[in-house]
Design a protein around this motif. Sequence first.
Motif, mmCIF file in Angstrom:
data_model
loop_
_atom_site.group_PDB
_atom_site.id
_atom_site.type_symbol
_atom_site.label_atom_id
_atom_site.label_comp_id
_atom_site.label_asym_id
_atom_site.label_seq_id
_atom_site.Cartn_x
_atom_site.Cartn_y
_atom_site.Cartn_z
ATOM 1 N N ALA A 1 -21.517 60.299 63.113
ATOM 2 C CA ALA A 1 -22.282 60.258 61.869
ATOM 3 C C ALA A 1 -23.836 59.899 62.191
ATOM 4 N N VAL A 2 -24.119 58.807 63.134
ATOM 5 C CA VAL A 2 -25.429 58.708 63.569
ATOM 6 C C VAL A 2 -25.999 59.960 64.209
ATOM 7 N N MET A 3 -25.361 60.690 64.972
ATOM 8 C CA MET A 3 -25.658 61.708 65.727
ATOM 9 C C MET A 3 -26.207 62.951 64.454
ATOM 10 N N ALA A 4 -25.237 63.129 63.546
ATOM 11 C CA ALA A 4 -25.313 64.052 62.714
ATOM 12 C C ALA A 4 -26.857 63.641 61.772
ATOM 13 N N ALA A 5 -26.799 62.488 61.471
ATOM 14 C CA ALA A 5 -28.175 62.099 60.678
ATOM 15 C C ALA A 5 -29.501 62.118 61.448
ATOM 16 N N THR A 6 -29.380 62.182 62.850
ATOM 17 C CA THR A 6 -30.521 62.158 63.667
ATOM 18 C C THR A 6 -30.594 63.632 64.197
ATOM 19 N N GLN A 7 -29.923 64.378 64.149
ATOM 20 C CA GLN A 7 -29.885 65.655 64.937
ATOM 21 C C GLN A 7 -31.275 66.349 64.794
ATOM 22 N N ARG A 8 -31.638 66.982 65.868
ATOM 23 C CA ARG A 8 -32.870 67.853 65.914
ATOM 24 C C ARG A 8 -32.433 69.356 65.757
ATOM 25 N N PRO A 9 -32.719 69.807 64.781
ATOM 26 C CA PRO A 9 -32.187 71.331 64.731
ATOM 27 C C PRO A 9 -32.796 72.207 65.632
ATOM 28 N N VAL A 10 -32.253 73.433 65.792
ATOM 29 C CA VAL A 10 -32.721 74.487 66.889
ATOM 30 C C VAL A 10 -33.280 75.425 65.710
ATOM 31 N N ALA A 11 -34.642 76.063 66.390
ATOM 32 C CA ALA A 11 -35.391 76.883 65.692
ATOM 33 C C ALA A 11 -34.671 78.304 66.155
ATOM 34 N N THR A 12 -34.712 78.956 64.911
ATOM 35 C CA THR A 12 -33.963 80.393 65.244
ATOM 36 C C THR A 12 -34.754 81.301 66.496
ATOM 37 N N ALA A 13 -36.009 81.070 66.396
ATOM 38 C CA ALA A 13 -37.151 81.663 67.507
ATOM 39 C C ALA A 13 -36.495 81.398 68.706
ATOM 40 N N ALA A 14 -35.991 80.086 69.021
ATOM 41 C CA ALA A 14 -35.482 80.014 70.266
ATOM 42 C C ALA A 14 -34.194 80.659 70.747
ATOM 43 N N LEU A 15 -33.435 81.046 69.668
ATOM 44 C CA LEU A 15 -32.277 81.595 69.956
ATOM 45 C C LEU A 15 -32.493 83.251 70.237
ATOM 46 N N GLU A 16 -33.813 83.702 69.772
ATOM 47 C CA GLU A 16 -34.178 85.309 69.835
ATOM 48 C C GLU A 16 -35.222 85.433 70.790
ATOM 49 N N GLU A 17 -35.987 84.661 71.639
ATOM 50 C CA GLU A 17 -36.847 84.783 72.385
ATOM 51 C C GLU A 17 -36.599 85.694 73.630
ATOM 52 N N LYS A 18 -37.356 86.298 73.990
ATOM 53 C CA LYS A 18 -37.028 87.010 75.344
ATOM 54 C C LYS A 18 -37.558 85.977 76.532
ATOM 55 N N THR A 19 -36.713 86.254 77.636
ATOM 56 C CA THR A 19 -36.845 85.239 78.806
ATOM 57 C C THR A 19 -37.540 86.075 79.921
ATOM 58 N N GLY A 20 -37.719 85.355 80.971
ATOM 59 C CA GLY A 20 -38.257 86.039 82.106
ATOM 60 C C GLY A 20 -37.185 86.101 83.087
ATOM 61 N N GLU A 21 -37.267 86.230 84.464
ATOM 62 C CA GLU A 21 -36.330 86.424 85.593
ATOM 63 C C GLU A 21 -35.363 85.232 85.297
ATOM 64 N N ALA A 22 -33.970 85.540 85.150
ATOM 65 C CA ALA A 22 -32.910 84.387 85.124
ATOM 66 C C ALA A 22 -32.944 83.712 86.690
ATOM 67 N N ALA A 23 -33.147 82.458 86.556
ATOM 68 C CA ALA A 23 -33.205 81.744 87.734
ATOM 69 C C ALA A 23 -31.986 81.686 88.517
ATOM 70 N N TRP A 24 -31.078 81.936 87.847
ATOM 71 C CA TRP A 24 -29.313 81.879 88.590
ATOM 72 C C TRP A 24 -29.260 83.254 89.381
ATOM 73 N N LYS A 25 -30.109 84.107 89.503
ATOM 74 C CA LYS A 25 -30.027 85.541 89.992
ATOM 75 C C LYS A 25 -30.447 84.952 91.544
ATOM 76 N N THR A 26 -31.218 83.917 91.789
ATOM 77 C CA THR A 26 -31.858 83.591 93.023
ATOM 78 C C THR A 26 -31.790 82.266 93.609
ATOM 79 N N ILE A 27 -31.084 81.433 92.678
ATOM 80 C CA ILE A 27 -30.745 79.947 93.367
ATOM 81 C C ILE A 27 -29.319 79.435 92.820
ATOM 82 N N PRO A 28 -28.797 78.425 93.547
ATOM 83 C CA PRO A 28 -27.462 78.297 93.196
ATOM 84 C C PRO A 28 -27.610 77.702 91.758
ATOM 85 N N SER A 29 -26.374 77.766 90.947
ATOM 86 C CA SER A 29 -26.285 77.053 89.565
ATOM 87 C C SER A 29 -24.992 76.354 89.527
ATOM 88 N N TRP A 30 -24.907 75.452 88.680
ATOM 89 C CA TRP A 30 -23.802 74.697 88.073
ATOM 90 C C TRP A 30 -23.411 74.849 86.806
#
Length: 122
Positions: A38-67
Motif C-alpha cells: 500500500a505504501v509502495m502504491a501510494a509512493t510509486q514513481r510512474p514510468v514515462a511512456t517515452a522511456a519505453l519507446e526510446e531507441k538505445t545505442g549498442e547493447a552492453a550485453w553484446k560485449t560484456i558479461p551479464s547477469w
Amino acid sequence: MNPQPYPLPGGGTGTELVIDQAAYHRQFAADVPAADAAVMAATQRPVATAALEEKTGEAAWKTIPSWALIATSDKNIPPAAERWMARRAGSHTTEVNASHAVAVSRPAEVTDVILDAARATR
C-alpha cells in the motif's frame, strides 16, 4: 495501468503510466506484505511512456558479461520474456519465485546476484 499526462520542460505534454493503487498489490507486489504494498502504491514513481519507446545505442550485453534475475511470478514482464532476453544476452541466470517487486520481497537473492556479478568481473 492508468495513463496520466504531465507537463514537459519547455512546453508540451508527456504521458506516464501509473499502476492503479487498488490493483498494485496483486499486479506489482503480490509477495510483499499488504501494508508495504500500500505504501509502495501510494509512493510509486510512474514510468514515462517515452522511456519505453526510446531507441538505445549498442547493447552492453553484446560485449560484456551479464547477469539476470528472473522473477517467475512477475505479472508485468512475463517470465518467458525475461528468460528469452537472458538467453539472448548469454546471461548468468538465477530464477526466484517472486513478483516484479523482487528487490523488496527477496532482497537477499537480489544481493547475491549483484555480488556474484561483482566478484566475477573484478
